[in-house]
Enzyme design. Structure first.
Site, mmCIF file in Angstrom:
data_model
loop_
_atom_site.group_PDB
_atom_site.id
_atom_site.type_symbol
_atom_site.label_atom_id
_atom_site.label_comp_id
_atom_site.label_asym_id
_atom_site.label_seq_id
_atom_site.Cartn_x
_atom_site.Cartn_y
_atom_site.Cartn_z
ATOM 1 N N ALA A 170 -17.178 2.206 -22.730
ATOM 2 C CA ALA A 170 -17.014 3.647 -22.482
ATOM 3 C C ALA A 170 -18.070 4.491 -23.206
ATOM 4 O O ALA A 170 -18.621 4.074 -24.223
ATOM 5 C CB ALA A 170 -15.610 4.070 -22.913
ATOM 6 N N PHE A 172 -19.357 8.463 -24.923
ATOM 7 C CA PHE A 172 -18.781 9.356 -25.940
ATOM 8 C C PHE A 172 -18.193 10.640 -25.357
ATOM 9 O O PHE A 172 -17.428 11.322 -26.021
ATOM 10 C CB PHE A 172 -19.843 9.721 -26.991
ATOM 11 C CG PHE A 172 -20.770 10.829 -26.543
ATOM 12 C CD1 PHE A 172 -20.399 12.171 -26.695
ATOM 13 C CD2 PHE A 172 -21.989 10.544 -25.954
ATOM 14 C CE1 PHE A 172 -21.236 13.198 -26.259
ATOM 15 C CE2 PHE A 172 -22.828 11.559 -25.508
ATOM 16 C CZ PHE A 172 -22.446 12.886 -25.667
ATOM 17 N N GLU A 199 -18.803 3.895 -29.841
ATOM 18 C CA GLU A 199 -18.776 3.773 -31.306
ATOM 19 C C GLU A 199 -18.822 5.140 -31.980
ATOM 20 O O GLU A 199 -18.599 5.264 -33.174
ATOM 21 C CB GLU A 199 -19.939 2.890 -31.786
ATOM 22 C CG GLU A 199 -21.342 3.447 -31.548
ATOM 23 C CD GLU A 199 -21.872 3.201 -30.134
ATOM 24 O OE1 GLU A 199 -21.071 2.910 -29.225
ATOM 25 O OE2 GLU A 199 -23.102 3.309 -29.942
ATOM 26 N N SER A 249 -24.990 5.954 -19.885
ATOM 27 C CA SER A 249 -26.352 6.300 -19.469
ATOM 28 C C SER A 249 -26.941 5.251 -18.519
ATOM 29 O O SER A 249 -26.474 4.117 -18.459
ATOM 30 C CB SER A 249 -27.235 6.392 -20.714
ATOM 31 O OG SER A 249 -27.325 5.099 -21.303
ATOM 32 N N CYS A 304 -20.949 14.394 -17.205
ATOM 33 C CA CYS A 304 -21.803 13.800 -16.162
ATOM 34 C C CYS A 304 -21.752 14.639 -14.901
ATOM 35 O O CYS A 304 -22.602 14.514 -14.038
ATOM 36 C CB CYS A 304 -21.369 12.375 -15.857
ATOM 37 S SG CYS A 304 -19.784 12.312 -15.038
ATOM 38 N N GLU A 404 -32.180 13.883 -17.369
ATOM 39 C CA GLU A 404 -30.844 14.444 -17.603
ATOM 40 C C GLU A 404 -30.855 15.037 -19.012
ATOM 41 O O GLU A 404 -31.093 14.313 -19.983
ATOM 42 C CB GLU A 404 -29.798 13.327 -17.505
ATOM 43 C CG GLU A 404 -28.389 13.810 -17.756
ATOM 44 C CD GLU A 404 -27.354 12.672 -17.778
ATOM 45 O OE1 GLU A 404 -27.680 11.568 -18.244
ATOM 46 O OE2 GLU A 404 -26.219 12.910 -17.334
HETATM 47 P P1 NAD Z 1 -24.560 5.432 -23.647
HETATM 48 O O1 NAD Z 1 -25.111 4.676 -22.492
HETATM 49 O O2 NAD Z 1 -25.436 5.715 -24.791
HETATM 50 O O3 NAD Z 1 -23.284 4.655 -24.216
HETATM 51 C C1 NAD Z 1 -22.269 4.166 -23.364
HETATM 52 C C2 NAD Z 1 -21.785 2.816 -23.880
HETATM 53 O O4 NAD Z 1 -22.837 1.860 -23.763
HETATM 54 C C3 NAD Z 1 -21.373 2.860 -25.337
HETATM 55 O O5 NAD Z 1 -20.173 2.142 -25.473
HETATM 56 C C4 NAD Z 1 -22.542 2.215 -26.072
HETATM 57 O O6 NAD Z 1 -22.130 1.482 -27.190
HETATM 58 C C5 NAD Z 1 -23.173 1.301 -25.044
HETATM 59 N N1 NAD Z 1 -24.643 1.296 -25.125
HETATM 60 C C6 NAD Z 1 -25.465 2.330 -25.453
HETATM 61 N N2 NAD Z 1 -26.750 1.980 -25.347
HETATM 62 C C7 NAD Z 1 -26.769 0.704 -24.943
HETATM 63 C C8 NAD Z 1 -27.815 -0.212 -24.638
HETATM 64 N N3 NAD Z 1 -29.094 0.132 -24.729
HETATM 65 N N4 NAD Z 1 -27.471 -1.437 -24.234
HETATM 66 C C9 NAD Z 1 -26.186 -1.794 -24.112
HETATM 67 N N5 NAD Z 1 -25.154 -0.961 -24.389
HETATM 68 C C10 NAD Z 1 -25.435 0.269 -24.795
HETATM 69 O O7 NAD Z 1 -23.942 6.786 -23.032
HETATM 70 P P2 NAD Z 1 -23.348 8.005 -23.840
HETATM 71 O O8 NAD Z 1 -24.461 8.729 -24.525
HETATM 72 O O9 NAD Z 1 -22.187 7.574 -24.637
HETATM 73 O O10 NAD Z 1 -22.789 8.904 -22.643
HETATM 74 C C11 NAD Z 1 -23.562 9.864 -21.952
HETATM 75 C C12 NAD Z 1 -24.060 9.332 -20.636
HETATM 76 O O11 NAD Z 1 -22.962 8.884 -19.839
HETATM 77 C C13 NAD Z 1 -24.751 10.397 -19.790
HETATM 78 O O12 NAD Z 1 -25.872 9.845 -19.174
HETATM 79 C C14 NAD Z 1 -23.705 10.756 -18.738
HETATM 80 O O13 NAD Z 1 -24.212 11.282 -17.538
HETATM 81 C C15 NAD Z 1 -23.052 9.438 -18.526
HETATM 82 N N6 NAD Z 1 -21.722 9.582 -17.961
HETATM 83 C C16 NAD Z 1 -21.547 9.226 -16.661
HETATM 84 C C17 NAD Z 1 -20.316 9.381 -16.070
HETATM 85 C C18 NAD Z 1 -20.102 9.022 -14.641
HETATM 86 O O14 NAD Z 1 -18.954 8.829 -14.240
HETATM 87 N N7 NAD Z 1 -21.159 8.887 -13.837
HETATM 88 C C19 NAD Z 1 -19.236 9.892 -16.823
HETATM 89 C C20 NAD Z 1 -19.462 10.216 -18.168
HETATM 90 C C21 NAD Z 1 -20.709 10.055 -18.739
#
Ligand code: NAD
Length: 519
Positions: A170, A172, A199, A249, A304, A404
């Site tokens: 998930a 944040f 986290e 992301s 998002c 974004e």
């Molecule tokens: P993030 O990708 O940084 O983190 C999401 C999850 O992935 C976390 O649990 C994290 O620990 C893990 N993670 C992070 N970087 C990683 C990597 N390089 N390799 C493997 N795992 C990794 O996202 P965020 O900053 O927590 O959330 C914001 C993003 O989520 C924005 O881009 C937003 O648009 C997107 N989002 C999309 C939706 C949707 O339904 N399309 C909904 C909510 C958020």
């Protein structure tokens, strides 16, 4: 209520963390029905985004802890998958009531860890709660199909069955809603679930886990691990995990989709966005400007489905000054302060990134009509605040348009007519959401028909579908072929078994072997 405060202490999360004296409380793992302290030597600090004080710490679960969690899921699956569907339904009926009774406690946790305003945090819980309520319809949703008499004495019927152990990763920005898109749908179908919350905001998930346990979910049906890349790789690689739900992301989502798929798992990956609001000159001006401002700057733009890009068509271009006036009136403050409209960004790094994207727009020729970079919030000088910001004269080649931003920044483009606006939206690689503002039905119909985006609002700025539908972001915003929640969510978490059976009367017994293909 006090019961829940105690419960949250027990599960390693604390609603009133800001009052805790040092050392910061730690977040526990949830393994086999127990909230346990991690033995990890690697820990991450969790900050209150409004103050940057350390409020808690979260472990990067060890390999051994992650193995215990997945083994617990595998073991629990043996009995959970055989538990009657009515029993599973009853657990989730109790669960939705517990969430409802504790919305305010959950919202407080969200505000302290994530920063959004309390009212918005309640909305976060509420939209997740609706998915739990939908999961309670499982007895209808999991029906199979039958076709009697496909030939003499022969019937075919299908069962919809769980997959096994499923996992969720998930982001944040919705600490309640997005975990609640995941494990309730997976579990009510008969799967067991391994969840890795973000986290940066694990507290709300821990409260939700405690409530699920109190609703009667057996030990091992939900396990929670914490961590970053190692935990993600573990989920992508472990052979017992059959399906992965990811939201976050593009960088992480594309990686997880590829690594999980390569290992033979189902993966659904909801990713980033650049959502356009197309404003036609015939739109209801008052309504449209208010909706645009709310959807661009609410949750500090960290949604998002935030409407982060406006496309003003024809005469609507003259509405810009009024748009700016409305955005100026929003109050930037800590999420728990009365009257706050826009809270802080999640981290100082996020603030830094948003500020540099604003600067890139200025350097590439956009006009900075409203600059929120130097906003000061009294009493919260160390918070990650950026005020509402509007960049106009933006063109599709600028970095502030191609990336974004995920902050309270509205970029404004202009178009001569509807066709030009549609072209702009369709050329953008993302396909999460879009909205058109108009009073003309034919214009709305043309837009909804021709725009290549998975979720379209007509005079609705944030068209996130209710859970009887599915979240249908498309193109660059999604990888996979079955979406979250609704009928598609059930499909994602189940597989079909098709039975063809023949019951003949004794006198119709075959007299010799049938060696040709049955027709
Ligand atoms: P993030 O990708 O940084 O983190 C999401 C999850 O992935 C976390 O649990 C994290 O620990 C893990 N993670 C992070 N970087 C990683 C990597 N390089 N390799 C493997 N795992 C990794 O996202 P965020 O900053 O927590 O959330 C914001 C993003 O989520 C924005 O881009 C937003 O648009 C997107 N989002 C999309 C939706 C949707 O339904 N399309 C909904 C909510 C958020």
């Amino acid at each position: 209520k006090s019961h829940w405060l105690r419960a949250s202490d027990k599960c390693g999360s604390t609603v009133s963390c800001a009052n805790f004296s040092k050392p910061a409380p730690t977040t526990k793992l949830f393994i086999d029905g127990k909230f346990i302290d991690s033995k990890s030597s690697e820990w991450l600090d969790i900050h209150n985004p409004a103050t940057n004080e350390v409020i808690s710490r979260v472990p990067k679960a060890t390999q051994q802890e992650m193995l215990s969690a997945v083994n617990s899921c595998s073991q629990a699956y043996l009995s959970w998958s055989e538990t009657s569907i009515l029993t599973r339904q009853q657990i989730f009926l109790r669960y939705q009531q517990l969430i409802k009774d504790n919305i305010k406690e959950l919202a407080k946790m969200i505000t302290v860890e994530q920063g959004k305003t309390l009212a918005d945090a309640e909305g976060d819980v509420f939209r997740g709660l609706q998915v739990v309520e939908h999961a309670c319809s499982i007895t209808s949703l999991m029906l199979g199909e039958t076709l009697p008499s496909i030939t003499k004495d022969m019937d075919t019927y299908t069962y919809r069955l769980p997959l096994g152990v499923c996992a969720g990763i998930a982001p944040f920005n919705f600490p309640a809603m997005i975990p609640l898109w995941m494990f309730p749908m997976g579990m009510v179908c008969g799967n067991t679930y391994l969840l890795k919350p973000s986290e940066r905001v694990p507290g709300c998930t821990m409260l939700l886990a405690k409530m699920l346990q109190d609703a009667g979910a057996p030990d091992g049906t939900l396990n929670i691990i914490h961590g970053q890349h190692a935990a993600v790789n573990f989920i992508c690689d472990h052979p017992a995990i059959r399906a992965i739900s990811f939201v976050g992301s593009n960088q992480a989502g594309e990686y997880i989709y590829e690594r999980g798929s390569k290992n033979g798992k189902r993966v659904q990956s909801n990713m980033g966005a650049k959502n356009h609001g197309v404003v036609m000159p015939d739109a209801n001006k008052e309504n449209t400007l208010n909706q645009l401002v709310g959807a661009a700057f609410g949750a500090a733009g960290q949604r998002c489905m935030a409407l982060s890009t406006a496309v003003l068509v024809g005469e609507a271009r003259s509405w810009l000054p009024e748009l700016v006036e409305r955005a100026k009136k929003l109050r930037v403050n800590a999420g728990d302060q009365p009257g706050a409209d826009v809270g802080p960004l999640i981290t100082p790094q996020a603030k830094e990134r948003v500020n540099s994207l604003i600067q890139s727009g200025v350097e590439e020729g956009a006009k900075l009509l409203l600059d929120g970079r130097n906003v000061k919030v009294k009493g919260y000088e160390s918070g990650n605040f950026v005020g509402p910001t509007i960049l106009s004269n933006v063109t599709p080649d600028m970095k502030c348009y191609t990336e974004e931003i995920f902050g309270p920044v509205l970029v404004v483009l202009e178009a001569e007519d509807l066709d030009e606006a549609i072209k702009v939206v369709n050329q953008n690689p993302y396909g999460n959401g879009t909205a058109i503002f108009t009073t003309n039905g034919a214009t709305a119909r043309k837009y909804t028909h021709e725009v290549d985006v998975g979720q379209v609002g007509v005079n609705v700025p944030i068209p996130v579908p209710l859970p009887m539908f599915s979240f249908t972001g498309s193109r660059g915003s999604f990888r996979g072929d079955t979406n979250f929640y609704g009928k598609q969510g059930i499909q994602f978490y189940t597989q079909i078994k098709t039975v063809t059976s023949q019951w003949k009367a004794e006198d119709a017994t075959l007299k010799s072997p049938a060696v040709t293909m049955p027709t």
